[in-house]
Design a protein around this motif. Structure first.
Motif, PDB file in Angstrom:
ATOM      1  N   ILE A   1      27.399  29.070 -14.515  1.00 13.21           N
ATOM      2  CA  ILE A   1      27.480  28.927 -16.035  1.00 13.21           C
ATOM      3  C   ILE A   1      28.917  29.171 -16.394  1.00 13.21           C
ATOM      4  CG2 ILE A   1      26.871  29.434 -18.487  1.00 13.21           C
ATOM      5  CD1 ILE A   1      24.795  27.991 -16.630  1.00 13.21           C
TER       6      ILE A   1
ATOM      7  N   ARG B   1      28.857  28.215 -22.714  1.00 14.23           N
ATOM      8  CA  ARG B   1      27.684  27.390 -23.413  1.00 14.23           C
ATOM      9  C   ARG B   1      27.668  25.822 -23.429  1.00 14.23           C
ATOM     10  NH1 ARG B   1      23.467  30.371 -24.712  1.00 14.23           N
ATOM     11  NH2 ARG B   1      22.695  28.809 -26.075  1.00 14.23           N
TER      12      ARG B   1
ATOM     13  N   VAL C   1      22.786  27.867 -22.069  1.00 14.16           N
ATOM     14  CA  VAL C   1      23.616  26.908 -22.492  1.00 14.16           C
ATOM     15  C   VAL C   1      23.102  26.190 -23.826  1.00 14.16           C
ATOM     16  CG1 VAL C   1      24.687  26.306 -20.280  1.00 14.16           C
ATOM     17  CG2 VAL C   1      22.895  24.968 -21.205  1.00 14.16           C
TER      18      VAL C   1
ATOM     19  N   VAL D   1      25.607  19.603 -22.728  1.00 14.08           N
ATOM     20  CA  VAL D   1      26.876  20.231 -21.951  1.00 14.08           C
ATOM     21  C   VAL D   1      27.696  19.045 -20.940  1.00 14.08           C
ATOM     22  CG1 VAL D   1      25.423  22.303 -21.729  1.00 14.08           C
ATOM     23  CG2 VAL D   1      24.996  20.497 -20.101  1.00 14.08           C
TER      24      VAL D   1
END
Length: 268
Positions: free
Chosen positions: A187, A190, A225, A229
């Motif tokens: 990750i 977000r 998230v 994305v």
């Protein structure tokens, strides 16, 4: 007799594509392996045949480089949408999907993800959001079926994982009766995920559309998230959104590298 084909790719995940809507085409697993061979054939991660369909604009059949037929391929779906053009309804073994061709690629409605242990499938019942299993440093995956099965591992650094070694071990584990695609993800923010994929039957790949979809949804389910994305793979970026109607939409490029003709009997 020779058959025309397209050599296409989505972010470097490459395909040999046959349009068999007017002239049916039957291939053996041995022919698929021979055509996919990068030294003595055309070379590809997957071989795609576009057929006629009585429930959609076309049917897409997908074989991995090892000769095994599989249910779904996100990057290939964008390529097929480019071939069909405009708004395309595409039948696959994993379900019916919809694609909208763009100037340089396509946006694909991949349908709704499935999370039941028997829908992945997994050999026995377990929580698929936090699977209580691990292989060395890869632990606590999320399992998602997006037309084909995926296990997603969240790690600090995707490049630090020996995916070329652990990928085939996990793919062929008895826990996964239909084998599994293996995703390692980090990750970034977000709105941003980094991803590497070991693809079932194909190995390490520069991009995997269904893997990007599965990983994005897995991260969203864990609250890591937001619902839209960017997923960065070795070959480039895909945009993934999980809509309120539960459907996943994947947007990215699709490129024709070249066209050619092949004598299929030479690969029998």
């Amino acid at each position: 007799m020779t058959r025309p084909f397209l050599k296409m790719h989505g972010l470097g995940n490459d395909f040999v594509v046959f349009d068999a809507r007017r002239a049916p085409l039957a291939l053996t697993a041995a022919q698929v392996r021979a055509i996919a061979n990068r030294h003595t054939g055309v070379g590809c991660d997957q071989l795609i045949v576009i057929e006629g369909s009585d429930r959609a604009d076309a049917r897409m059949r997908i074989w991995n480089a090892d000769g095994g037929e599989v249910e779904a391929c996100g990057n290939a779906s964008r390529c097929v949408a480019q071939v069909i053009g405009a708004n395309a309804v595409i039948e696959t073994a994993g379900g019916v999907i919809e694609g909208t061709a763009t100037a340089d690629g396509a946006s694909i409605d991949m349908g709704a993800p499935r999370f039941g242990w028997d829908e992945i499938p997994i050999a026995y019942a377990m929580d698929t959001l936090h699977m209580p299993v691990g292989w060395e440093s890869l632990e606590n995956p999320v399992a998602v079926n997006v037309g084909n099965p995926h296990a997603v591992f969240f790690v600090p650094d995707t490049d630090a994982v020996a995916l070329d070694r652990l990928g085939p071990i996990i793919e062929h584990d008895a826990l996964f009766p239909a084998r599994i695609n293996v995703n390692v993800a980090s990750i970034v923010s977000r709105a941003h995920i980094r991803l590497r994929v070991w693809e079932r039957g194909a190995g390490l790949t520069r991009a995997c559309g269904t893997g990007a979809c599965a990983t994005a949804v897995a991260a969203m389910r864990r609250g890591l998230v937001d619902r839209a994305v960017t997923v960065t793979l070795p070959g480039g970026d895909l945009s993934i959104a999980w809509r309120n109607d539960n459907h996943i939409v994947m947007t990215g490029p699709a490129t024709t590298a070249f066209t050619g003709e092949i004598d299929l009997e030479a690969y029998a």
